[in-house]
Design a protein around this motif. Structure first.
Motif, PDB file in Angstrom:
ATOM      1  N   GLU A   5       0.760  -1.351   0.001  1.00 12.87           N
ATOM      2  CA  GLU A   5      -0.044  -0.050   0.050  1.00 12.87           C
ATOM      3  C   GLU A   5       0.903   1.265   0.119  1.00 12.87           C
ATOM      4  N   SER A   6       1.945   1.203   0.806  1.00 16.66           N
ATOM      5  CA  SER A   6       2.802   2.309   0.662  1.00 16.66           C
ATOM      6  C   SER A   6       3.638   2.463  -0.308  1.00 16.66           C
ATOM      7  N   ILE A   7       4.005   1.531  -1.142  1.00 17.24           N
ATOM      8  CA  ILE A   7       4.701   1.609  -2.569  1.00 17.24           C
ATOM      9  C   ILE A   7       3.594   2.129  -3.559  1.00 17.24           C
ATOM     10  N   ASP A   8       2.437   1.678  -3.303  1.00 12.46           N
ATOM     11  CA  ASP A   8       1.164   2.159  -4.522  1.00 12.46           C
ATOM     12  C   ASP A   8       1.190   3.586  -4.251  1.00 12.46           C
ATOM     13  N   ALA A   9       0.959   3.987  -2.660  1.00  9.85           N
ATOM     14  CA  ALA A   9       0.960   5.455  -2.659  1.00  9.85           C
ATOM     15  C   ALA A   9       1.932   6.400  -3.100  1.00  9.85           C
ATOM     16  N   ILE A  10       3.212   6.012  -3.051  1.00 12.20           N
ATOM     17  CA  ILE A  10       4.426   6.516  -3.541  1.00 12.20           C
ATOM     18  C   ILE A  10       4.466   6.649  -5.040  1.00 12.20           C
ATOM     19  N   VAL A  11       4.030   5.670  -5.630  1.00 11.69           N
ATOM     20  CA  VAL A  11       4.113   5.533  -7.158  1.00 11.69           C
ATOM     21  C   VAL A  11       2.973   6.419  -7.580  1.00 11.69           C
ATOM     22  N   ALA A  12       1.842   6.666  -7.004  1.00 16.81           N
ATOM     23  CA  ALA A  12       0.593   7.258  -7.363  1.00 16.81           C
ATOM     24  C   ALA A  12       1.194   8.647  -7.317  1.00 16.81           C
ATOM     25  N   LYS A  13       1.805   8.993  -6.336  1.00 19.15           N
ATOM     26  CA  LYS A  13       2.279  10.531  -6.174  1.00 19.15           C
ATOM     27  C   LYS A  13       3.395  10.965  -7.088  1.00 19.15           C
ATOM     28  N   VAL A  14       4.302   9.931  -7.295  1.00 20.16           N
ATOM     29  CA  VAL A  14       5.344  10.247  -8.366  1.00 20.16           C
ATOM     30  C   VAL A  14       4.502  10.516  -9.722  1.00 20.16           C
ATOM     31  N   VAL A  15       3.931   9.556 -10.093  1.00 21.28           N
ATOM     32  CA  VAL A  15       3.053   9.743 -11.584  1.00 21.28           C
ATOM     33  C   VAL A  15       2.334  11.132 -11.599  1.00 21.28           C
ATOM     34  N   ALA A  16       1.553  11.370 -10.467  1.00 23.21           N
ATOM     35  CA  ALA A  16       0.962  12.561 -10.464  1.00 23.21           C
ATOM     36  C   ALA A  16       1.915  13.783 -10.471  1.00 23.21           C
TER      37      ALA A  16
END
Length: 99
Positions: free
Chosen positions: A25-36
């Motif tokens: 979940e933490s990795i998914d949140a970080i990836v979503a922030k980076v992509v955004a």
């Protein structure tokens, strides 16, 4: 002792699974922030996603139509060259037989 060992193994497995889920979940949140962040730096806001998707779909249709036109053009050129060669051969045979 067997029951205690099995219980310990079950607790450890459950703990590791929970830890893995939290990390994912933490990795998914970080990836979503980076992509955004990357999209925002390119000037693409979250509200523009539908328009961006439509633009990409339009570009795909345009690319396919250009590829199809190139294919038809190539076939037409081959047909013209083949027709010219056949005409030249026919003219040569006609001239040779006419003499």
């Amino acid at each position: 002792m067997k029951i205690v060992d099995d219980e310990i193994k079950a607790i450890i497995a459950e703990t590791l699974a929970e830890q893995h889920r939290i990390q994912q979940e933490s990795i998914d949140a970080i990836v979503a922030k980076v992509v955004a962040s990357v999209l925002t730096s390119l000037g693409i806001e979250d509200d523009d996603r539908k328009e961006l998707r439509a633009d990409f779909q339009h570009l795909r249709r345009w690319r396919r139509s250009v590829e199809q036109a190139q294919s038809y053009t190539f076939k037409a050129v081959i047909a013209v060259v083949a027709t010219g060669l056949m005409g030249a051969i026919w003219l040569g045979v006609k001239v040779a037989l006419g003499k």
